[in-house]
Design an enzyme around this catalytic site. Structure first.
Site, PDB file in Angstrom:
ATOM      1  N   LYS A 105       0.067   4.292  -0.167  1.00 46.21           N
ATOM      2  CA  LYS A 105      -0.540   5.488   0.456  1.00 46.21           C
ATOM      3  C   LYS A 105      -0.284   6.696  -0.458  1.00 46.21           C
ATOM      4  O   LYS A 105      -0.359   6.564  -1.675  1.00 46.21           O
ATOM      5  CB  LYS A 105      -0.015   5.669   1.880  1.00 46.21           C
ATOM      6  CG  LYS A 105      -0.148   4.369   2.706  1.00 46.21           C
ATOM      7  CD  LYS A 105       0.130   4.532   4.156  1.00 46.21           C
ATOM      8  CE  LYS A 105      -0.058   3.198   4.865  1.00 46.21           C
ATOM      9  NZ  LYS A 105       0.087   3.272   6.300  1.00 46.21           N
TER      10      LYS A 105
ATOM     11  N   GLU B  91      -6.528   4.911   7.973  1.00 40.70           N
ATOM     12  CA  GLU B  91      -6.261   6.330   7.697  1.00 40.70           C
ATOM     13  C   GLU B  91      -7.489   6.990   7.065  1.00 40.70           C
ATOM     14  O   GLU B  91      -7.791   8.155   7.339  1.00 40.70           O
ATOM     15  CB  GLU B  91      -5.018   6.459   6.801  1.00 40.70           C
ATOM     16  CG  GLU B  91      -3.747   6.196   7.608  1.00 40.70           C
ATOM     17  CD  GLU B  91      -2.614   5.585   6.826  1.00 40.70           C
ATOM     18  OE1 GLU B  91      -2.630   5.627   5.575  1.00 40.70           O
ATOM     19  OE2 GLU B  91      -1.690   5.045   7.465  1.00 40.70           O
TER      20      GLU B  91
ATOM     21  N   GLU C  47      -5.333  -4.694  10.610  1.00 34.87           N
ATOM     22  CA  GLU C  47      -4.250  -3.720  10.805  1.00 34.87           C
ATOM     23  C   GLU C  47      -4.464  -2.979  12.118  1.00 34.87           C
ATOM     24  O   GLU C  47      -5.228  -2.004  12.166  1.00 34.87           O
ATOM     25  CB  GLU C  47      -4.217  -2.713   9.653  1.00 34.87           C
ATOM     26  CG  GLU C  47      -4.001  -3.328   8.288  1.00 34.87           C
ATOM     27  CD  GLU C  47      -3.420  -2.311   7.304  1.00 34.87           C
ATOM     28  OE1 GLU C  47      -2.298  -2.529   6.846  1.00 34.87           O
ATOM     29  OE2 GLU C  47      -4.075  -1.301   7.027  1.00 34.87           O
TER      30      GLU C  47
ATOM     31  N   SER D 275       3.636  -2.159  10.178  1.00 27.69           N
ATOM     32  CA  SER D 275       5.094  -2.229  10.374  1.00 27.69           C
ATOM     33  C   SER D 275       5.700  -3.561   9.935  1.00 27.69           C
ATOM     34  O   SER D 275       6.678  -4.029  10.544  1.00 27.69           O
ATOM     35  CB  SER D 275       5.464  -1.906  11.831  1.00 27.69           C
ATOM     36  OG  SER D 275       5.092  -0.579  12.151  1.00 27.69           O
TER      37      SER D 275
ATOM     38  N   GLY E  83       2.801   2.290  10.748  1.00 27.73           N
ATOM     39  CA  GLY E  83       3.750   3.384  10.588  1.00 27.73           C
ATOM     40  C   GLY E  83       4.513   3.733  11.851  1.00 27.73           C
ATOM     41  O   GLY E  83       5.164   4.769  11.921  1.00 27.73           O
TER      42      GLY E  83
ATOM     43  N   HIS F 132      -9.436   1.559   4.990  1.00 27.88           N
ATOM     44  CA  HIS F 132      -8.134   1.677   5.658  1.00 27.88           C
ATOM     45  C   HIS F 132      -8.292   2.618   6.854  1.00 27.88           C
ATOM     46  O   HIS F 132      -9.041   3.592   6.791  1.00 27.88           O
ATOM     47  CB  HIS F 132      -7.078   2.206   4.682  1.00 27.88           C
ATOM     48  CG  HIS F 132      -5.695   2.120   5.253  1.00 27.88           C
ATOM     49  ND1 HIS F 132      -5.224   3.030   6.160  1.00 27.88           N
ATOM     50  CD2 HIS F 132      -4.709   1.202   5.077  1.00 27.88           C
ATOM     51  CE1 HIS F 132      -3.984   2.675   6.510  1.00 27.88           C
ATOM     52  NE2 HIS F 132      -3.657   1.578   5.868  1.00 27.88           N
TER      53      HIS F 132
ATOM     54  N   ASN G 247       0.877  -1.179   0.000  1.00 27.97           N
ATOM     55  CA  ASN G 247       0.000   0.000   0.000  1.00 27.97           C
ATOM     56  C   ASN G 247       0.909   1.223   0.000  1.00 27.97           C
ATOM     57  O   ASN G 247       1.521   1.539   1.008  1.00 27.97           O
ATOM     58  CB  ASN G 247      -0.905  -0.026   1.244  1.00 27.97           C
ATOM     59  CG  ASN G 247      -1.732   1.241   1.376  1.00 27.97           C
ATOM     60  OD1 ASN G 247      -1.799   2.059   0.446  1.00 27.97           O
ATOM     61  ND2 ASN G 247      -2.352   1.424   2.532  1.00 27.97           N
TER      62      ASN G 247
HETATM   63  P1  13P Z   1       3.177   0.373   7.568  1.00 24.38           P
HETATM   64  O1  13P Z   1       3.639  -0.932   6.965  1.00 24.38           O
HETATM   65  O2  13P Z   1       3.922   1.555   7.020  1.00 24.38           O
HETATM   66  O3  13P Z   1       3.132   0.318   9.058  1.00 24.38           O
HETATM   67  O4  13P Z   1       1.659   0.589   7.069  1.00 24.38           O
HETATM   68  C1  13P Z   1       0.755  -0.444   7.226  1.00 24.38           C
HETATM   69  C2  13P Z   1      -0.466  -0.081   6.461  1.00 24.38           C
HETATM   70  O5  13P Z   1      -1.199   0.806   6.836  1.00 24.38           O
HETATM   71  C3  13P Z   1      -0.741  -0.810   5.220  1.00 24.38           C
HETATM   72  O6  13P Z   1      -2.010  -0.532   4.746  1.00 24.38           O
END
Ligand code: 13P
Length: 256
Positions: free
Chosen positions: A15, A102, A172, A217, A178, A100, A13
């Site tokens: 983002k 976010e 997640e 992560s 992150g 997601h 992903n």
């Molecule tokens: P990270 O791998 O950067 O922690 O992000 C995970 C994520 O949100 C994947 O959709």
């Protein structure tokens, strides 16, 4: 090791990263890294809308799926700034990440909208990846299962039993996204087994076939032990997917 009926799936992903120029360069490098005979597990890349056609072209002839990171539930209408399923399928996009954290936290995505988005994606022939997960406070208060139950039940509410297994679910935990603070393999296994049990409440058969991924992560150094857990069918990878080398290493770890 996951059930053989569920082929491991590793999705990057990006983002809000990835201009078209960067996306094209990424695909060229990923093609160089791809083993003869293709990747040993299913792979996908969820990229910004503006990079979708560049990635579709860059991965042409390869098995890696191309996914959007969001989608509106209606096919068309007065919804300024939105993108619909037919607009994605027109670009030969294969799937879409939905819900997601976010989008839920920063952009007001609701379970109610997801109830419409997941079946709309399926109806259009897109593979939905429904994201669920608890905050750190919810985990500390012992509310992880309550949170997951609500998100999974609502997200799948309008999906017919015979289509349930076509929905990929990504667990997640928000505290692991992150942050570098990855869930332990035991935490990932426990939550993902619970998600699978929620699908089994609808259909046992579907639960055996539904792929549930872990995200938060995931890095080349920690992927293998998480992916070795019985119910963990793959990974949704953020930061580490931005580098084709580390993405390829995580894919390799999923095949072990
Ligand atoms: P990270 O791998 O950067 O922690 O992000 C995970 C994520 O949100 C994947 O959709």
């Amino acid at each position: 090791m996951p059930d053989a009926a569920r082929r491991p799936y590793v999705v990057g992903n990006w983002k809000l990263w990835g201009t078209r120029a960067a996306a094209t360069g990424y695909c060229e490098r990923l093609a160089e890294l791809e083993p003869d005979g293709g990747w040993p597990v299913d792979t996908g890349l969820a990229v910004p809308f503006t990079a979708l056609d560049a990635v579709v072209a860059g991965l042409h002839g390869r098995a890696t799926a191309v996914l959007a990171q969001n989608m509106h539930q209606e096919q068309e209408g007065a919804f300024t700034g939105e993108i619909s399923a037919p607009m994605l399928t027109e670009l030969s996009v294969d799937g879409v990440v939905l819900g997601h954290s976010e989008r839920r936290q920063l952009f007001g995505e609701t379970d109610r909208a997801l109830q419409e988005k997941v079946p709309a994606a399926l109806a259009a022939g897109l593979q939905p990846i429904l994201c669920v997960g608890e905050t750190e406070e919810e985990r500390e208060r012992g509310e992880t299962e309550r949170k997951l139950r609500g998100q999974v039940q609502e997200g799948l509410d309008k999906v017919a039993d015979e289509r349930l297994a076509d929905v990929v679910i990504a667990y997640e935990p928000i505290w692991a996204i992150g942050t570098g603070q990855v869930a332990t393999p035991e935490q990932a296994q426990e939550a993902i087994a619970f998600v699978r049990a929620l699908v089994a409440d609808r259909s046992r058969e579907a639960a055996e076939l539904t792929r549930v991924l872990y995200g938060g992560s995931v890095k080349p150094g920690n992927a293998a032990e998480i992916l070795a857990q019985e119910d963990v069918d793959g990974a949704l990878v953020g930061g580490a997917s931005l580098d084709p080398e580390s993405f390829a290493q995580i894919v390799a770890a999923a095949a072990q």
